[in-house]
Design an enzyme around this catalytic site. Structure first.
Site, PDB file in Angstrom:
ATOM      1  N   ARG A 105     -19.393 -97.540 -57.128  1.00 51.62           N
ATOM      2  CA  ARG A 105     -19.182 -96.720 -58.443  1.00 51.62           C
ATOM      3  C   ARG A 105     -17.934 -97.274 -59.150  1.00 51.62           C
ATOM      4  O   ARG A 105     -17.776 -97.018 -60.260  1.00 51.62           O
ATOM      5  CB  ARG A 105     -18.828 -95.068 -58.079  1.00 51.62           C
ATOM      6  CG  ARG A 105     -20.274 -94.607 -57.560  1.00 51.62           C
ATOM      7  CD  ARG A 105     -20.105 -93.202 -56.990  1.00 51.62           C
ATOM      8  NE  ARG A 105     -21.432 -92.729 -56.602  1.00 51.62           N
ATOM      9  CZ  ARG A 105     -21.534 -91.765 -55.657  1.00 51.62           C
ATOM     10  NH1 ARG A 105     -20.483 -91.441 -54.884  1.00 51.62           N
ATOM     11  NH2 ARG A 105     -22.619 -91.189 -55.221  1.00 51.62           N
ATOM     12  N   HIS A 118     -26.893 -92.590 -54.390  1.00 55.61           N
ATOM     13  CA  HIS A 118     -26.509 -91.321 -53.728  1.00 55.61           C
ATOM     14  C   HIS A 118     -26.463 -92.038 -52.222  1.00 55.61           C
ATOM     15  O   HIS A 118     -27.257 -92.945 -51.978  1.00 55.61           O
ATOM     16  CB  HIS A 118     -27.700 -90.465 -53.624  1.00 55.61           C
ATOM     17  CG  HIS A 118     -27.892 -89.524 -52.505  1.00 55.61           C
ATOM     18  ND1 HIS A 118     -27.027 -88.230 -52.417  1.00 55.61           N
ATOM     19  CD2 HIS A 118     -28.317 -89.447 -51.278  1.00 55.61           C
ATOM     20  CE1 HIS A 118     -26.986 -87.547 -51.282  1.00 55.61           C
ATOM     21  NE2 HIS A 118     -28.013 -88.447 -50.365  1.00 55.61           N
TER      22      HIS A 118
END
Length: 152
Positions: A105, A118
């Site tokens: 991320r 996820h």
């Protein structure tokens, strides 16, 4: 050697659309984790509501389900020593603004609503999520030739 554990990782629609599937898989493989299951699918709203059931009372829940249903996802199961905890570190913080460079991320995301991936947050969650997304016969048991070069 300590017991290996499994985690559920899903590349979200924005990660798929941005062509990050290969890069994400590469990072998990290079770390030394073993891929034991993978699917490319468009999850139904009902399936996604079940997956995110713990968030059902949060104000962002409807938008999350809509976002996850907006395109295909890559659902995976990875196995390795401390893979749940290490996988979460590799992902970075839920909010990309708080993620360090070098994390998935931190390197590829800007906003929390488009955080591309996820990962299970506990061994218990991983077991539940794996069961929701995969049948037992879809989890492939094999010994990677790299196993002895990764683990003592």
């Amino acid at each position: 050697m300590a017991n290996l554990e499994r985690t559920f990782i899903a590349i979200k629609p924005d990660g798929v659309q941005r062509g990050l599937v290969g890069e994400i898989i590469k990072r998990f493989e290079q770390k030394g984790f073993r891929l034991v299951a993978m699917k490319f699918l468009r999850a139904s709203e009902e399936h996604l509501k079940q997956h995110y059931i713990d968030l059902k009372d949060r104000p962002f829940f409807p938008g999350l389900v809509k976002y996850m249903n907006s395109g295909p996802v890559v659902a995976m199961v990875w196995e390795g020593l401390n893979v749940v905890k290490t996988g979460r570190v590799m992902l970075g913080e839920t909010n990309p603004a708080d993620s360090k460079p070098g994390t998935i991320r931190g390197d590829f995301c800007i906003q929390v609503g488009r955080n591309i991936i996820h990962g299970s947050d506990s061994v218990e969650s991983a077991e539940k999520e794996i069961h929701l997304w995969f049948k037992p016969e879809e989890l492939i048991d094999y010994k990677s030739c790299a196993h002895d070069w990764v683990y003592e």
